[in-house]
Design an enzyme around this catalytic site. Structure first.
Site, PDB file in Angstrom:
ATOM      1  N   SER A  96       0.981  -1.235  -0.009  1.00  0.00           N
ATOM      2  CA  SER A  96       0.008   0.074  -0.003  1.00  0.00           C
ATOM      3  C   SER A  96       0.824   1.383  -0.030  1.00  0.00           C
ATOM      4  CB  SER A  96      -0.890   0.083   1.201  1.00  0.00           C
ATOM      5  OG  SER A  96      -1.837  -1.108   1.421  1.00  0.00           O
TER       6      SER A  96
HETATM    7  N1  SAH Z   1      -1.000  -4.579   3.754  1.00  0.00           N
HETATM    8  C1  SAH Z   1      -0.488  -4.930   2.538  1.00  0.00           C
HETATM    9  C2  SAH Z   1      -1.348  -4.640   1.480  1.00  0.00           C
HETATM   10  C3  SAH Z   1      -1.175  -6.026   0.397  1.00  0.00           C
HETATM   11  S1  SAH Z   1      -2.617  -5.616  -0.765  1.00  0.00           S
HETATM   12  C4  SAH Z   1       0.806  -4.290   2.405  1.00  0.00           C
HETATM   13  O1  SAH Z   1       0.831  -2.965   2.535  1.00  0.00           O
HETATM   14  O2  SAH Z   1       1.799  -4.773   1.753  1.00  0.00           O
HETATM   15  C5  SAH Z   1      -3.777  -6.514  -0.275  1.00  0.00           C
HETATM   16  C6  SAH Z   1      -3.419  -8.072   0.156  1.00  0.00           C
HETATM   17  O3  SAH Z   1      -4.714  -8.551   0.673  1.00  0.00           O
HETATM   18  C7  SAH Z   1      -2.984  -8.751  -1.140  1.00  0.00           C
HETATM   19  O4  SAH Z   1      -1.695  -9.376  -0.462  1.00  0.00           O
HETATM   20  C8  SAH Z   1      -4.028  -9.910  -1.174  1.00  0.00           C
HETATM   21  O5  SAH Z   1      -3.758 -11.076  -1.576  1.00  0.00           O
HETATM   22  C9  SAH Z   1      -4.660  -9.950   0.196  1.00  0.00           C
HETATM   23  N2  SAH Z   1      -6.098 -10.463   0.404  1.00  0.00           N
HETATM   24  C10 SAH Z   1      -7.154  -9.974  -0.571  1.00  0.00           C
HETATM   25  N3  SAH Z   1      -8.450 -10.778  -0.045  1.00  0.00           N
HETATM   26  C11 SAH Z   1      -8.055 -11.514   0.899  1.00  0.00           C
HETATM   27  C12 SAH Z   1      -8.939 -12.020   1.982  1.00  0.00           C
HETATM   28  N4  SAH Z   1     -10.016 -12.408   1.658  1.00  0.00           N
HETATM   29  N5  SAH Z   1      -8.243 -12.729   2.984  1.00  0.00           N
HETATM   30  C13 SAH Z   1      -6.604 -12.568   3.134  1.00  0.00           C
HETATM   31  N6  SAH Z   1      -6.037 -11.808   2.315  1.00  0.00           N
HETATM   32  C14 SAH Z   1      -6.729 -10.975   1.286  1.00  0.00           C
END
Ligand code: SAH
Length: 223
Positions: free
Chosen positions: A70
């Site tokens: 993010s």
């Molecule tokens: N907090 C992270 C954001 C990554 S993007 C950072 O800053 O690096 C969002 C993430 O949510 C992705 O890795 C995606 O695979 C995950 N995601 C999406 N739907 C999900 C779900 N139902 N359960 C767990 N993770 C999920």
């Protein structure tokens, strides 16, 4: 995030981080604890070394499994809304790069439980030894965030870092009375940041904030 990475945090990185904190301040982040955590944690450790020189720009970068880390502003904004207090039990949906997770731990959460649905990312997270030593209070799970973690519930705080098509009822169930959840909920082309607080009488207080753009929150596991 890679195996055998050299974790070097030089004066240039520290300087870039300080500038990033100034930018976040200008954009309206006021919580000094959140700003201090961003100033302390080397964001470039959570990215491929190809991004070393640009890791402190206020933008998202690709990580594995076609996901993204993010924007620092988004991380700061969501964390500020969560108001983490020392000793709290926090649940994060969407571990991704572990950057946001680490910020939550740095702010004094007693336990940070984090769920990722992409197996590739989860496996990389398991290899991240540097980080596991530094932040032993983070517990990683491979699963579907819509289900939460009933075994470890209730949580003081819940943060969702992917675009939620709706408010997951199981996560509301797993929220403590007096606790809150910060969630970007789908609205037209973007997501509206929402804070949902569970009140003493069981009612939910909903507050709406700025619009953001996240990768989608998807059901089930992948891999
Ligand atoms: N907090 C992270 C954001 C990554 S993007 C950072 O800053 O690096 C969002 C993430 O949510 C992705 O890795 C995606 O695979 C995950 N995601 C999406 N739907 C999900 C779900 N139902 N359960 C767990 N993770 C999920």
């Amino acid at each position: 995030m890679r195996k055998n990475r050299e974790y070097l945090d030089g004066f240039q990185h520290k300087g870039m981080r300080k500038k990033l904190v100034d930018i976040l301040r200008e954009k309206g982040i006021t919580d000094e604890a959140v700003l201090a955590a961003i100033n302390k944690i080397p964001r470039h450790f959570f990215l491929d070394s190809a991004f070393d020189k640009i890791a402190y720009e206020n933008r998202a970068f690709p990580i594995s499994a076609e996901q993204t880390i993010s924007h620092p502003y988004t991380v700061a904004y969501q964390t500020q809304l969560l108001q983490i207090k020392k000793g709290e039990k926090v649940l994060e949906i969407g571990t991704g790069s572990i950057y946001q997770t680490t910020i939550l731990s740095e702010l004094g959460a007693q336990w940070v439980y984090t769920i990722e649905r992409q197996k590739k990312l989860y496996e990389e997270q398991q290899e991240y030894y540097y980080f596991r030593k530094q932040y032993p209070n983070i517990k990683f799970f491979y699963g579907d965030g819509f289900q939460g973690l009933p075994t470890f519930a209730p949580f003081d705080k819940i943060i969702i870092t992917a675009a939620a098509p709706f408010i997951p009822p199981k996560l509301i169930e797993q929220l403590k009375v007096g606790g809150c959840m910060v969630i970007p909920v789908d609205e037209a082309d973007n997501q509206r940041m929402m804070r949902i607080t569970k009140l003493e009488n069981g009612d939910l207080k909903e507050e709406l904030f700025e619009e953001f753009s996240f990768v989608p929150m998807l059901t089930g596991k992948n891999g």
